[in-house]
Design a protein around this motif. Sequence first.
Motif, PDB file in Angstrom:
ATOM      1  N   UNK A  59      15.384  92.137  73.952  1.00 15.39           N
ATOM      2  CA  UNK A  59      14.588  91.896  75.187  1.00 15.39           C
ATOM      3  C   UNK A  59      14.658  92.778  76.259  1.00 15.39           C
ATOM      4  N   UNK A  60      16.022  93.424  76.372  1.00 17.75           N
ATOM      5  CA  UNK A  60      16.261  94.331  77.687  1.00 17.75           C
ATOM      6  C   UNK A  60      15.589  95.560  77.346  1.00 17.75           C
ATOM      7  N   UNK A  61      15.289  96.076  76.271  1.00 12.97           N
ATOM      8  CA  UNK A  61      14.506  97.241  76.040  1.00 12.97           C
ATOM      9  C   UNK A  61      13.255  97.164  76.614  1.00 12.97           C
ATOM     10  N   UNK A  62      12.796  95.809  76.581  1.00 14.54           N
ATOM     11  CA  UNK A  62      11.228  95.476  77.030  1.00 14.54           C
ATOM     12  C   UNK A  62      11.331  95.545  78.638  1.00 14.54           C
ATOM     13  N   UNK A  63      12.459  94.936  79.151  1.00 13.97           N
ATOM     14  CA  UNK A  63      12.413  95.028  80.826  1.00 13.97           C
ATOM     15  C   UNK A  63      12.640  96.547  81.009  1.00 13.97           C
ATOM     16  N   UNK A  64      13.612  97.184  80.375  1.00 14.98           N
ATOM     17  CA  UNK A  64      13.734  98.760  80.933  1.00 14.98           C
ATOM     18  C   UNK A  64      12.326  99.470  80.716  1.00 14.98           C
ATOM     19  N   UNK A  65      11.584  99.200  79.825  1.00 15.09           N
ATOM     20  CA  UNK A  65      10.187  99.775  79.751  1.00 15.09           C
ATOM     21  C   UNK A  65       9.480  99.660  80.948  1.00 15.09           C
ATOM     22  N   UNK A  66       9.478  98.210  81.444  1.00  9.46           N
ATOM     23  CA  UNK A  66       8.672  97.938  82.637  1.00  9.46           C
ATOM     24  C   UNK A  66       9.224  98.794  83.810  1.00  9.46           C
ATOM     25  N   UNK A  67      10.638  98.796  83.654  1.00 13.78           N
ATOM     26  CA  UNK A  67      11.161  99.542  84.890  1.00 13.78           C
ATOM     27  C   UNK A  67      11.245 101.099  85.042  1.00 13.78           C
ATOM     28  N   UNK A  68      11.028 101.749  83.779  1.00 18.79           N
ATOM     29  CA  UNK A  68      10.711 103.264  83.749  1.00 18.79           C
ATOM     30  C   UNK A  68       9.105 103.478  84.268  1.00 18.79           C
ATOM     31  N   UNK A  69       8.442 102.555  83.800  1.00 15.65           N
ATOM     32  CA  UNK A  69       6.866 102.719  84.163  1.00 15.65           C
ATOM     33  C   UNK A  69       6.709 102.467  85.636  1.00 15.65           C
ATOM     34  N   UNK A  70       7.447 101.433  86.314  1.00 19.56           N
ATOM     35  CA  UNK A  70       7.452 101.315  87.988  1.00 19.56           C
ATOM     36  C   UNK A  70       8.058 102.615  88.285  1.00 19.56           C
ATOM     37  N   UNK A  71       9.056 103.356  87.708  1.00 16.57           N
ATOM     38  CA  UNK A  71       9.708 104.321  88.461  1.00 16.57           C
ATOM     39  C   UNK A  71       8.641 105.556  88.554  1.00 16.57           C
ATOM     40  N   UNK A  72       8.101 105.598  87.576  1.00 16.23           N
ATOM     41  CA  UNK A  72       7.168 106.601  87.402  1.00 16.23           C
ATOM     42  C   UNK A  72       5.832 106.623  88.531  1.00 16.23           C
ATOM     43  N   UNK A  73       5.728 105.294  89.023  1.00 17.59           N
ATOM     44  CA  UNK A  73       4.840 105.121  90.121  1.00 17.59           C
ATOM     45  C   UNK A  73       5.425 105.260  91.318  1.00 17.59           C
ATOM     46  N   UNK A  74       6.709 105.178  91.551  1.00 16.71           N
ATOM     47  CA  UNK A  74       7.239 105.483  92.914  1.00 16.71           C
ATOM     48  C   UNK A  74       7.223 106.946  92.864  1.00 16.71           C
ATOM     49  N   UNK A  75       7.793 107.614  91.768  1.00 17.91           N
ATOM     50  CA  UNK A  75       7.857 108.969  92.099  1.00 17.91           C
ATOM     51  C   UNK A  75       6.434 109.753  92.376  1.00 17.91           C
ATOM     52  N   UNK A  76       5.357 109.131  91.794  1.00 14.88           N
ATOM     53  CA  UNK A  76       4.016 109.820  92.108  1.00 14.88           C
ATOM     54  C   UNK A  76       3.810 109.297  93.513  1.00 14.88           C
ATOM     55  N   UNK A  77       4.305 108.364  94.121  1.00 19.49           N
ATOM     56  CA  UNK A  77       4.056 108.012  95.506  1.00 19.49           C
ATOM     57  C   UNK A  77       4.935 109.056  96.408  1.00 19.49           C
ATOM     58  N   UNK A  78       5.842 109.246  95.955  1.00 18.06           N
ATOM     59  CA  UNK A  78       6.976 110.441  96.792  1.00 18.06           C
ATOM     60  C   UNK A  78       6.325 111.707  96.617  1.00 18.06           C
ATOM     61  N   UNK A  79       5.728 112.182  95.681  1.00 24.24           N
ATOM     62  CA  UNK A  79       5.211 113.471  95.579  1.00 24.24           C
ATOM     63  C   UNK A  79       4.088 113.233  96.270  1.00 24.24           C
ATOM     64  N   UNK A  80       3.065 112.258  96.428  1.00 28.61           N
ATOM     65  CA  UNK A  80       1.880 112.306  97.323  1.00 28.61           C
ATOM     66  C   UNK A  80       2.331 112.471  98.930  1.00 28.61           C
TER      67      UNK A  80
END
Length: 194
Positions: free
Chosen positions: A56-77
Amino acid sequence: MMASIQKNNEKLDLAPKKFNMWIFIFTSSMFFAALTSGFIVYSGGKGHGLNVIMPSAFMYSTAVIILSSGTLYLAQKAAKNLQFGVQQLYLWLTFALGAAFFAIQVYGWYVLTYKMNVYLTDPNASRSFVYIFTGMHLIHIIAGLLLILNTLIGSYRNIPQVRNIFKMELTSIFWHFVGIIWIYLYVFLLLNQN
């Protein structure tokens, strides 16, 4: 006039770097496609199925990397809107989420090894592929974290805005690619776990 010439020269100097990034992404995509093809060929043999439920750790890491893409998008904006403090905040958040992804993946290895008795040197090479997939992906995560740090350092040094935006763009391209690759690998492993 001079600032305009300098801006144009910087854009010309940056174009090959962006092209190199796309070449790297293409070759990395082909590399992961080759690994998954190798897995498919090997696991097609009798008795070579994965036969492991992904931690299940891989499922949690998937959620984390999706969230990190969102924060990077906000940084770029924020960078495009000249909000450098906001840009730095979201870059730090992205870096922290990337480090968390790394830690969760390593914990996933721990679960595989010590709780599920799945080893890198397993007689069934299909199981070894899980370590190869995730290990090669973690190497890309390290590269992405270094890119984020480089962009973060540039934002603190007050580099010209053209370079700041360019660094944000390259970092975003690479980080989103790494996220997409992980989602691809995770779904691939889920579909082949039994």
